[in-house]
Design an enzyme around this catalytic site. Structure first.
Site, mmCIF file in Angstrom:
data_model
loop_
_atom_site.group_PDB
_atom_site.id
_atom_site.type_symbol
_atom_site.label_atom_id
_atom_site.label_comp_id
_atom_site.label_asym_id
_atom_site.label_seq_id
_atom_site.Cartn_x
_atom_site.Cartn_y
_atom_site.Cartn_z
ATOM 1 N N TRP A 322 -6.747 -8.731 20.667
ATOM 2 C CA TRP A 322 -7.851 -8.172 21.807
ATOM 3 C C TRP A 322 -7.145 -8.102 23.226
ATOM 4 O O TRP A 322 -7.569 -7.391 24.253
ATOM 5 C CB TRP A 322 -8.814 -9.025 21.717
ATOM 6 C CG TRP A 322 -10.242 -8.865 22.760
ATOM 7 C CD1 TRP A 322 -11.206 -8.246 22.806
ATOM 8 C CD2 TRP A 322 -9.951 -9.581 24.026
ATOM 9 N NE1 TRP A 322 -11.916 -8.144 24.158
ATOM 10 C CE2 TRP A 322 -11.047 -9.319 24.634
ATOM 11 C CE3 TRP A 322 -9.295 -10.569 24.650
ATOM 12 C CZ2 TRP A 322 -11.529 -9.570 26.091
ATOM 13 C CZ3 TRP A 322 -9.478 -10.990 26.140
ATOM 14 C CH2 TRP A 322 -10.764 -10.232 26.558
ATOM 15 N N HIS A 323 -6.360 -9.295 23.393
ATOM 16 C CA HIS A 323 -5.808 -9.271 24.822
ATOM 17 C C HIS A 323 -4.621 -8.275 25.231
ATOM 18 O O HIS A 323 -4.576 -8.060 26.316
ATOM 19 C CB HIS A 323 -4.811 -10.676 24.817
ATOM 20 C CG HIS A 323 -5.820 -11.864 24.788
ATOM 21 N ND1 HIS A 323 -6.319 -12.484 23.795
ATOM 22 C CD2 HIS A 323 -6.344 -12.671 26.130
ATOM 23 C CE1 HIS A 323 -7.017 -13.520 24.225
ATOM 24 N NE2 HIS A 323 -6.850 -13.678 25.664
ATOM 25 N N GLY A 324 -4.332 -7.340 24.194
ATOM 26 C CA GLY A 324 -3.237 -6.427 24.630
ATOM 27 C C GLY A 324 -2.694 -5.708 23.664
ATOM 28 O O GLY A 324 -2.572 -6.142 22.425
ATOM 29 N N PHE A 473 -6.697 -6.967 30.745
ATOM 30 C CA PHE A 473 -6.891 -6.951 29.475
ATOM 31 C C PHE A 473 -8.552 -6.332 29.354
ATOM 32 O O PHE A 473 -9.094 -5.968 28.104
ATOM 33 C CB PHE A 473 -7.283 -8.424 28.955
ATOM 34 C CG PHE A 473 -6.018 -9.182 28.847
ATOM 35 C CD1 PHE A 473 -4.864 -8.431 28.671
ATOM 36 C CD2 PHE A 473 -5.902 -10.686 29.359
ATOM 37 C CE1 PHE A 473 -3.575 -9.215 28.462
ATOM 38 C CE2 PHE A 473 -4.761 -11.196 29.392
ATOM 39 C CZ PHE A 473 -3.331 -10.425 29.024
#
Length: 473
Positions: A322-324, A473
């Site tokens: 999800w962060h990247g 993000f």
């Protein structure tokens, strides 16, 4: 002025004003991406209405062998998931999948010449996508009623204080507040200003000053000593905490000035005594989102041990992703899963459920906090690094390089004092949202406000613009 004194008696006008200002706020970055947030809002608003209308209806397709996906409610939930996750996948992960596939093909000995696009990542897309998804899922499950007011719903999605970096609000908490009369209250405004003041200190004094030390160390990790690399890891831990929790404090404070109460996103995570407690205190809006919408639907811990371990790995890996779009984030999630599973297996993952009622921690608690902070900081190295290889080399040099030499000129006395002050104030304020709440009703609270303001002015970083880390993000 307009919001409180002109539109105060007209709730619809207040919400419309908030919607316009939220779109202006978001469009100021790049007006072309306003279409994405409008599309996401429109799809989920429509799907919510249809699911609400069809919640007692019979399936429209009855044929042996067809799954219940073809029930009306599931179709509309599917449309919401497809549109929102589709936009997120394209804008955030398209090139990642192309590049990863290319690397795999070339590793197998074949030639590959992919065509990749220069795709700009819309700011905040991960946050508002998850916010709208939680609304659709909750409507589908019957936990909330679908909104029939498009202005209120579109404003809920685009609410500017928390639009670009959270907290990721649940519709059950935030959406009803758009239907309640809001009046300015002095106590609410006072609390909001304390949050904003403390958030600015975290960002400008702690995070931005740490960045001045962290960035050169990570850029020159090939030649830095082991002690310098440890300092880089530790200071990045404070940088990302001050940066992200500082933004959350400011966002919650600004929302409170407008009459809205957002959820708490951080509770002194670096005083956690194990990794499970850390995740109950860090980015709470995201960790609880994954708990409620991924971990529990997978079966949570109410399954066999093997499946529970699988569920834990899935949640942490997805949380990292999800962060990247980078393997470093996935590896970071995997590291946290590997730290979490041992205490889960011995049944110790829910031992530390409160902050305790004592001012001085025991020796055992100090060791537990240091141990947890050490592992979290080493994991942050992987999170901060550009590639898995550079992260591994960074960590390898910590243990293979002499610890004796260090350029202390990077680490200013002001920053050392600020960090000690920050830790002390964070500790004494852990029983409430922040330490300034402890001064309520005390005559010397105004001295504390002035001192904190002076520290921001004299120690804050003003020489260069530093955007919040989680904007990416």
């Amino acid at each position: 002025m307009l919001y409180w004194f002109i539109f105060q008696k007209n709730l619809k006008a207040q919400n419309t004003f908030l919607l316009v200002t939220s779109y202006v706020f978001y469009g100021w970055w790049d007006w072309r991406f306003l279409g994405l947030i409008v599309l996401s809002s429109a799809v989920d608003y429509w799907c919510g209405l249809r699911m609400s209308e069809d919640k007692h209806s019979e399936p429209t397709v009855k044929k042996e062998g067809l799954k219940s996906w073809f029930y009306d409610k599931k179709k509309y939930l599917g449309i919401s998931l497809l549109v929102n996750l589709g936009m997120l996948a394209f804008f955030k992960y398209f090139n990642f999948f192309i590049d990863s596939t290319t690397d795999f093909i070339q590793m197998m000995g074949f030639q590959a010449h992919p065509e990749t696009l220069q795709i700009i990542l819309p700011v905040g897309i991960s946050f508002y996508t998850f916010q709208t998804l939680s609304y659709s899922i909750d409507v589908y499950k019957g936990k909330i009623e679908a909104s029939k007011d498009p202005i209120a719903f579109f404003t809920f999605v685009a609410f500017f204080p928390q639009l670009v970096a959270g907290p990721i609000e649940r519709a059950a908490n935030l959406l009803p507040q758009f239907f309640k009369r809001r009046e300015f209250q002095y106590q609410q405004g006072s609390t909001a200003m304390k949050l904003i003041l403390w958030g600015l200190f975290k960002k400008m004094v702690i995070a931005d000053n740490c960045a001045l030390v962290v960035n050169p160390i990570f850029e020159n990790y090939q030649t830095a000593s082991g002690l310098e690399l440890i300092m880089g890891a530790v200071l990045f831990s404070f940088q990302i905490y001050g940066d992200f929790s500082g933004y959350s404090d400011i966002a919650i404070g600004v929302a409170l000035l407008l009459g809205f109460k957002l959820m708490v996103n951080f509770r002194t995570p670096y005083f956690a005594r194990d990794i499970a407690e850390f995740w109950r205190r860090w980015h709470i809006s995201l960790s609880t989102w994954f708990r409620d919408y991924l971990y529990i639907p997978l079966g949570g811990s109410r399954v066999s041990t093997a499946k529970a371990i699988r569920n834990i790995f899935i949640v942490f890996l997805v949380s990292g992703f999800w962060h990247g779009a980078n393997w470093t984030f996935i590896a970071w999630g995997g590291i946290h899963a590997a730290m979490f599973i041992p205490i889960f297996l011995i049944g110790k993952n829910r031992v530390h459920l409160d902050e305790g009622d004592h001012l001085i921690p025991s020796f055992k608690e100090i060791l537990q906090m240091l141990y947890t902070f050490l592992f979290v900081s080493l994991a942050w190295v992987v999170f901060r690094s550009e590639t898995i290889g550079s992260a591994w080399f960074y960590l390898e040099r910590i243990f293979n390089n002499p610890f004796l030499s260090m350029n202390f000129s990077w680490f200013s006395y002001d920053l050392r004092i600020a960090l000690i002050l920050f830790l002390g104030l964070d500790w004494v304020g852990r029983f409430k949202y922040n330490w300034l709440e402890n001064l309520e009703g005390k005559w010397y609270r105004y001295i504390a406000y002035v001192v904190l303001g002076f520290l921001i002015v004299f120690w804050g970083v003003f020489t260069e613009a530093k955007e919040f880390i989680y904007f990416q993000f």
